[in-house]
Design a protein around this motif. Structure first.
Motif, PDB file in Angstrom:
ATOM      1  N   PHE A 151     -28.814  31.674 -73.186  1.00 36.03           N
ATOM      2  CA  PHE A 151     -28.850  31.872 -74.455  1.00 36.03           C
ATOM      3  C   PHE A 151     -29.933  31.385 -75.594  1.00 36.03           C
ATOM      4  O   PHE A 151     -30.295  30.278 -74.913  1.00 36.03           O
ATOM      5  N   GLY A 152     -30.717  32.006 -76.335  1.00 31.86           N
ATOM      6  CA  GLY A 152     -31.821  31.802 -76.651  1.00 31.86           C
ATOM      7  C   GLY A 152     -31.772  31.727 -78.068  1.00 31.86           C
ATOM      8  O   GLY A 152     -31.326  32.851 -78.695  1.00 31.86           O
ATOM      9  N   LEU A 153     -32.153  30.411 -79.069  1.00 28.59           N
ATOM     10  CA  LEU A 153     -31.264  31.248 -80.276  1.00 28.59           C
ATOM     11  C   LEU A 153     -32.306  29.684 -81.360  1.00 28.59           C
ATOM     12  O   LEU A 153     -31.678  29.424 -82.393  1.00 28.59           O
ATOM     13  N   GLY A 154     -33.679  29.836 -81.371  1.00 26.96           N
ATOM     14  CA  GLY A 154     -34.302  29.159 -82.329  1.00 26.96           C
ATOM     15  C   GLY A 154     -34.274  27.745 -81.001  1.00 26.96           C
ATOM     16  O   GLY A 154     -34.334  27.669 -79.967  1.00 26.96           O
ATOM     17  N   CYS A 155     -35.458  26.558 -82.157  1.00 32.08           N
ATOM     18  CA  CYS A 155     -35.652  25.376 -81.173  1.00 32.08           C
ATOM     19  C   CYS A 155     -33.613  24.647 -80.349  1.00 32.08           C
ATOM     20  O   CYS A 155     -33.043  25.157 -80.660  1.00 32.08           O
ATOM     21  N   PHE A 156     -34.709  24.729 -79.316  1.00 38.24           N
ATOM     22  CA  PHE A 156     -33.652  24.929 -77.896  1.00 38.24           C
ATOM     23  C   PHE A 156     -32.874  23.213 -78.376  1.00 38.24           C
ATOM     24  O   PHE A 156     -31.798  22.865 -77.938  1.00 38.24           O
TER      25      PHE A 156
END
Length: 215
Positions: A54-59
């Motif tokens: 998943f990519g959802l902003g700052c990791f």
């Protein structure tokens, strides 16, 4: 935070990168004590476990949210969705790699389902913001669902449709999440792994719509 590219570069204009990873990763997850990675390149996991990306902003904050979920065996942060080989954080921040910050999650499907993780994904960030998340602007902060199987692909599209309809009913924008087959996951530098356990007062930036996933 500001002034970073908000559109992807042509593939022939991105940085070339390098053939091998330039850093050694810790063997174990700092919080969970489990092996950090098996083979991130092919998405493998211990027998009985499943991988999700998943990519959802700052990791940093994204990883913290996921390692707290019962049934999650391990998490790791890295770069995904671009063309630069084995990029560094500085290269990703330049916008010249086309990668987004991503979280690799290994989970026990008998305890938590991919759909459950996806619902959490939608509820803890704003998937309508395009190439940004809150005050973080740039292609590296785009929302992304990278699937590894036909089952994950189907779930990703179905639940995106359901949540999109709920957002529309509330008068909010359209989902801009990138959905595609999982590209190579390049692990980030060691100091980024489980960063908010290392730095408990560190940066947490996630915006969200305030809309829960419909029952």
């Amino acid at each position: 935070m500001f002034g970073r590219p908000t559109s992807l570069y042509p593939a022939d204009k991105t940085l070339p990168g390098r053939d091998t990873l330039e850093w050694d990763l810790p063997a174990k997850h700092r919080v969970l004590g489990t092996p950090l990675l098996a083979d991130p390149a092919d998405g493998s996991a211990p027998e009985g476990y499943v991988v999700a990306y998943f990519g959802l902003g700052c990791f940093w904050g994204a990883e913290e949210m996921y390692w707290q979920i019962p049934g999650v065996y391990a998490t790791a942060v890295g770069y995904q969705g671009g063309t630069t080989l084995n990029p560094t954080y500085e290269e990703v921040c330049s916008g010249l790699t086309n990668h987004t910050e991503a979280v690799r999650i290994v989970f026990d499907p008998t305890v938590v389902s991919y759909a459950d993780l996806m619902k959490r994904f939608f509820e803890v960030h704003d998937p309508t913001q395009g190439m940004r998340q809150g005050n973080d602007v740039g292609t590296q902060y785009r929302s992304a669902l990278y699937f590894l199987s036909p089952e994950q692909e189907q779930t990703a599209h179905e639940l995106t449709k359901v949540y999109g309809e709920e957002l529309a009913r509330r008068g909010l924008g359209e989902i801009t999440t990138e959905i595609r087959e999982a590209p190579i996951f390049y692990p980030a530098e060691p100091h980024h792994q489980q960063y908010l356990d290392r730095v408990p007062n560190g940066y947490r930036c996630h915006a969200n719509t305030g809309v829960a996933f419909p029952a």
